[in-house]
Design a protein around this motif. Structure first.
Motif, PDB file in Angstrom:
ATOM      1  N   ARG A  79       4.553  -6.133   4.503  1.00  0.00           N
ATOM      2  CA  ARG A  79       3.528  -7.172   4.350  1.00  0.00           C
ATOM      3  C   ARG A  79       2.128  -6.587   4.487  1.00  0.00           C
ATOM      4  O   ARG A  79       1.212  -6.948   3.735  1.00  0.00           O
ATOM      5  CB  ARG A  79       3.747  -8.275   5.390  1.00  0.00           C
ATOM      6  N   LEU A  80       1.944  -5.677   5.435  1.00  0.00           N
ATOM      7  CA  LEU A  80       0.638  -5.042   5.610  1.00  0.00           C
ATOM      8  C   LEU A  80       0.209  -4.337   4.333  1.00  0.00           C
ATOM      9  O   LEU A  80      -0.946  -4.466   3.895  1.00  0.00           O
ATOM     10  CB  LEU A  80       0.672  -4.062   6.786  1.00  0.00           C
ATOM     11  N   GLU A  81       1.118  -3.602   3.725  1.00  0.00           N
ATOM     12  CA  GLU A  81       0.757  -2.872   2.508  1.00  0.00           C
ATOM     13  C   GLU A  81       0.437  -3.814   1.354  1.00  0.00           C
ATOM     14  O   GLU A  81      -0.486  -3.556   0.566  1.00  0.00           O
ATOM     15  CB  GLU A  81       1.876  -1.897   2.147  1.00  0.00           C
ATOM     16  N   ARG A  82       1.163  -4.918   1.258  1.00  0.00           N
ATOM     17  CA  ARG A  82       0.855  -5.889   0.211  1.00  0.00           C
ATOM     18  C   ARG A  82      -0.526  -6.525   0.443  1.00  0.00           C
ATOM     19  O   ARG A  82      -1.293  -6.731  -0.504  1.00  0.00           O
ATOM     20  CB  ARG A  82       1.943  -6.963   0.168  1.00  0.00           C
ATOM     21  N   GLU A  83      -0.833  -6.827   1.680  1.00  0.00           N
ATOM     22  CA  GLU A  83      -2.124  -7.441   1.982  1.00  0.00           C
ATOM     23  C   GLU A  83      -3.272  -6.449   1.790  1.00  0.00           C
ATOM     24  O   GLU A  83      -4.361  -6.823   1.335  1.00  0.00           O
ATOM     25  CB  GLU A  83      -2.117  -8.004   3.403  1.00  0.00           C
ATOM     26  N   LEU A  84      -3.048  -5.192   2.136  1.00  0.00           N
ATOM     27  CA  LEU A  84      -4.075  -4.175   1.908  1.00  0.00           C
ATOM     28  C   LEU A  84      -4.357  -4.006   0.416  1.00  0.00           C
ATOM     29  O   LEU A  84      -5.518  -3.911  -0.002  1.00  0.00           O
ATOM     30  CB  LEU A  84      -3.642  -2.833   2.512  1.00  0.00           C
ATOM     31  N   ALA A  85      -3.307  -3.954  -0.390  1.00  0.00           N
ATOM     32  CA  ALA A  85      -3.487  -3.805  -1.831  1.00  0.00           C
ATOM     33  C   ALA A  85      -4.267  -4.988  -2.405  1.00  0.00           C
ATOM     34  O   ALA A  85      -5.187  -4.805  -3.220  1.00  0.00           O
ATOM     35  CB  ALA A  85      -2.129  -3.670  -2.519  1.00  0.00           C
ATOM     36  N   ALA A  86      -3.929  -6.197  -1.974  1.00  0.00           N
ATOM     37  CA  ALA A  86      -4.649  -7.380  -2.449  1.00  0.00           C
ATOM     38  C   ALA A  86      -6.107  -7.345  -2.001  1.00  0.00           C
ATOM     39  O   ALA A  86      -7.019  -7.680  -2.764  1.00  0.00           O
ATOM     40  CB  ALA A  86      -3.959  -8.645  -1.942  1.00  0.00           C
ATOM     41  N   PHE A  87      -6.341  -6.929  -0.764  1.00  0.00           N
ATOM     42  CA  PHE A  87      -7.690  -6.841  -0.215  1.00  0.00           C
ATOM     43  C   PHE A  87      -8.537  -5.830  -0.987  1.00  0.00           C
ATOM     44  O   PHE A  87      -9.705  -6.081  -1.301  1.00  0.00           O
ATOM     45  CB  PHE A  87      -7.609  -6.453   1.261  1.00  0.00           C
ATOM     46  N   LYS A  88      -7.940  -4.692  -1.324  1.00  0.00           N
ATOM     47  CA  LYS A  88      -8.663  -3.626  -2.028  1.00  0.00           C
ATOM     48  C   LYS A  88      -8.663  -3.805  -3.545  1.00  0.00           C
ATOM     49  O   LYS A  88      -9.368  -3.080  -4.254  1.00  0.00           O
ATOM     50  CB  LYS A  88      -8.046  -2.272  -1.669  1.00  0.00           C
ATOM     51  N   GLY A  89      -7.856  -4.734  -4.063  1.00  0.00           N
ATOM     52  CA  GLY A  89      -7.823  -4.962  -5.498  1.00  0.00           C
ATOM     53  C   GLY A  89      -7.098  -3.879  -6.269  1.00  0.00           C
ATOM     54  O   GLY A  89      -7.470  -3.553  -7.403  1.00  0.00           O
ATOM     55  N   THR A  90      -6.042  -3.324  -5.668  1.00  0.00           N
ATOM     56  CA  THR A  90      -5.259  -2.276  -6.323  1.00  0.00           C
ATOM     57  C   THR A  90      -3.812  -2.734  -6.479  1.00  0.00           C
ATOM     58  O   THR A  90      -3.391  -3.712  -5.874  1.00  0.00           O
ATOM     59  CB  THR A  90      -5.293  -0.969  -5.511  1.00  0.00           C
ATOM     60  N   GLU A  91      -3.050  -1.988  -7.270  1.00  0.00           N
ATOM     61  CA  GLU A  91      -1.645  -2.337  -7.473  1.00  0.00           C
ATOM     62  C   GLU A  91      -0.826  -2.201  -6.209  1.00  0.00           C
ATOM     63  O   GLU A  91       0.116  -2.975  -5.975  1.00  0.00           O
ATOM     64  CB  GLU A  91      -1.035  -1.429  -8.553  1.00  0.00           C
ATOM     65  N   ALA A  92      -1.151  -1.208  -5.400  1.00  0.00           N
ATOM     66  CA  ALA A  92      -0.306  -0.896  -4.256  1.00  0.00           C
ATOM     67  C   ALA A  92      -1.125  -0.252  -3.149  1.00  0.00           C
ATOM     68  O   ALA A  92      -2.290   0.135  -3.336  1.00  0.00           O
ATOM     69  CB  ALA A  92       0.828   0.044  -4.682  1.00  0.00           C
ATOM     70  N   ALA A  93      -0.503  -0.145  -1.981  1.00  0.00           N
ATOM     71  CA  ALA A  93      -1.081   0.584  -0.855  1.00  0.00           C
ATOM     72  C   ALA A  93       0.058   1.178  -0.050  1.00  0.00           C
ATOM     73  O   ALA A  93       1.162   0.623  -0.008  1.00  0.00           O
ATOM     74  CB  ALA A  93      -1.928  -0.336   0.020  1.00  0.00           C
ATOM     75  N   LEU A  94      -0.195   2.316   0.574  1.00  0.00           N
ATOM     76  CA  LEU A  94       0.787   2.973   1.425  1.00  0.00           C
ATOM     77  C   LEU A  94       0.111   3.336   2.735  1.00  0.00           C
ATOM     78  O   LEU A  94      -0.954   3.964   2.745  1.00  0.00           O
ATOM     79  CB  LEU A  94       1.335   4.241   0.759  1.00  0.00           C
ATOM     80  N   VAL A  95       0.738   2.944   3.848  1.00  0.00           N
ATOM     81  CA  VAL A  95       0.150   3.140   5.169  1.00  0.00           C
ATOM     82  C   VAL A  95       0.657   4.432   5.801  1.00  0.00           C
ATOM     83  O   VAL A  95       1.852   4.753   5.728  1.00  0.00           O
ATOM     84  CB  VAL A  95       0.473   1.939   6.078  1.00  0.00           C
ATOM     85  N   PHE A  96      -0.248   5.169   6.414  1.00  0.00           N
ATOM     86  CA  PHE A  96       0.045   6.387   7.166  1.00  0.00           C
ATOM     87  C   PHE A  96      -0.319   6.164   8.634  1.00  0.00           C
ATOM     88  O   PHE A  96      -0.896   5.150   8.993  1.00  0.00           O
ATOM     89  CB  PHE A  96      -0.763   7.564   6.614  1.00  0.00           C
ATOM     90  N   GLN A  97      -0.002   7.149   9.470  1.00  0.00           N
ATOM     91  CA  GLN A  97      -0.260   7.015  10.906  1.00  0.00           C
ATOM     92  C   GLN A  97      -1.743   7.151  11.253  1.00  0.00           C
ATOM     93  O   GLN A  97      -2.169   6.740  12.322  1.00  0.00           O
ATOM     94  CB  GLN A  97       0.555   8.054  11.685  1.00  0.00           C
TER      95      GLN A  97
END
Length: 391
Positions: free
Chosen positions: A88-106
């Motif tokens: 869910r975090l990655e989906r919300e980050l992608a929507a927030f940034k206006g990109t197709e996807a996001a991947l979270v690192f440490q």
């Protein structure tokens, strides 16, 4: 017993150069006034730009996540570590940034290491601003790619580097969005235009722009109206967002590639679920109101203006990162210590982080600082600045 005499010798040299510094051990949570050595001091070196580390919605989200998931993720993301809260975090980050996807690192550091070291090979070339963050430099070193450096924000030299690199498979231009030591902003529109002219990839590290620039803190890409024209955006969850972690906002194909190739992603246990939940809450806080960001910029404009009136050298700062240039390392650290004696924590930054003659205390203004906080700081800075001959 191991022979570490050579390490002791190097530490002694740091002390002689005035560059040695013990870790500060704090007795309170991150805030504007913090406990150090049994007394309260005004914090002017925190990356907590929006004061979100103690936001009640985010604290509640963390507590609820601990109740539901426990305190840890239990594994790396590719085994059992990807919980639905991470997805869910990655989906919300992608929507927030206006990109197709996001991947979270440490961390943002891990994001730069993972992305750069996995997407670049000896067939490619990376062209990097000379003042880019250490994590970018290290990621490039790990990649074994060809590398070229251009002088800080020098667009003519950047174009020359692009012309020199026509025969490589892929050219990646890497820049900080906001440069962490000087607080200036990258000329991103011109960089994007050059990359489009020469068919290069744009890679922006927005660690100090996330939550600071753009609508609701979306970053430098949004700040300049370049949505859809920046290929790779690195962000942090550790600064303005108020928690910990980093991410890349990108196309879906790049995300899937990184899941299989980025070593800092593959071999690190997933963020604790409470952290992921906290970051989701932070995104909601950012989207709900721009009041904190407006307060941040009002505080910044006032504080930098007053410092300049006093005669301090604040370099080329354009953001809440405001350096006071002091000079040599020993004098810089002495200035920092004198400020602490007056009740202000302002960390000295010296070589090799900056040039040997460009030591500075790096002040960071936040939305949480009150008018009284800022006036207190300015009064003490004026006193100590005069004593050190800086104004």
């Amino acid at each position: 017993m191991a022979n570490f005499e050579y390490l002791a010798e190097e530490l002694n040299q740091l002390k002689q150069d005035g560059r040695y510094r013990e870790l500060s051990v704090w007795g309170s949570g991150c805030g504007t006034w913090m406990e150090l050595g049994g007394r309260k001091v005004l914090q002017l070196s925190s990356n907590n730009y929006l004061g979100l580390t103690s936001h009640p919605d985010m604290k509640r989200a963390a507590i609820d996540a601990i109740d539901k998931y426990g305190v840890g993720s239990g594994s790396v993301r590719t085994i059992t570590g990807t919980l639905n809260v991470h997805d869910r975090l990655e989906r919300e980050l992608a929507a927030f940034k206006g990109t197709e996807a996001a991947l979270v690192f440490q961390s943002g550091y891990a994001a730069n290491l993972g992305v750069l070291s996995s997407i670049l090979t000896s067939d490619d070339v990376v062209i990097s601003d000379e003042l880019n963050h250490a994590s970018i430099i290290d990621g490039i070193r790990l990649s074994k790619t060809n590398r070229k450096i251009y002088a800080h924000k020098d667009l003519d030299q950047l174009e020359q580097r692009l012309k020199e690199s026509a025969n490589y498979r892929t050219r990646v231009i890497v820049t900080d969005g906001v440069f962490s030591m000087d607080g200036d902003i990258a000329p991103l529109p011109q960089i994007v235009e050059l990359c489009e002219k020469y068919d290069a990839i744009v890679y922006v590290d927005d660690a100090h722009a996330s939550g600071v620039l753009g609508k609701n803190g979306k970053g430098s890409t949004d700040h300049f109206g370049l949505n859809g024209r920046v290929h790779i955006q690195i962000g942090t969850l550790s600064k303005a967002v108020g928690a910990v972690g980093g991410y890349v906002a990108c196309e879906q194909v790049l995300k899937q590639f990184l899941v299989h190739k980025a070593r800092s992603f593959l071999f690190s246990t997933a963020l604790p679920p409470a952290v992921a939940a906290t970051c989701i809450s932070a995104i909601h806080v950012l989207q709900a109101s721009s009041d904190r960001i407006e307060r941040l910029w009002n505080n910044t404009a006032f504080f930098r203006g007053e410092l300049k009136k006093m005669g301090f050298d604040t370099g080329v700062s354009e953001t809440p990162i405001i350096p006071i240039i002091v000079g040599q390392p020993a004098k810089t650290m002495q200035f920092s210590d004198a400020l602490l004696a007056e009740g202000i924590f302002a960390q000295g930054i010296v070589y090799p982080t900056v040039a040997n003659d460009k030591g500075r205390v790096r002040l960071i203004i936040t939305a949480a600082h009150t008018d009284e906080d800022l006036k207190f700081a300015l009064d003490r800075l004026e006193k100590v600045g005069k004593a050190f001959g800086l104004i």
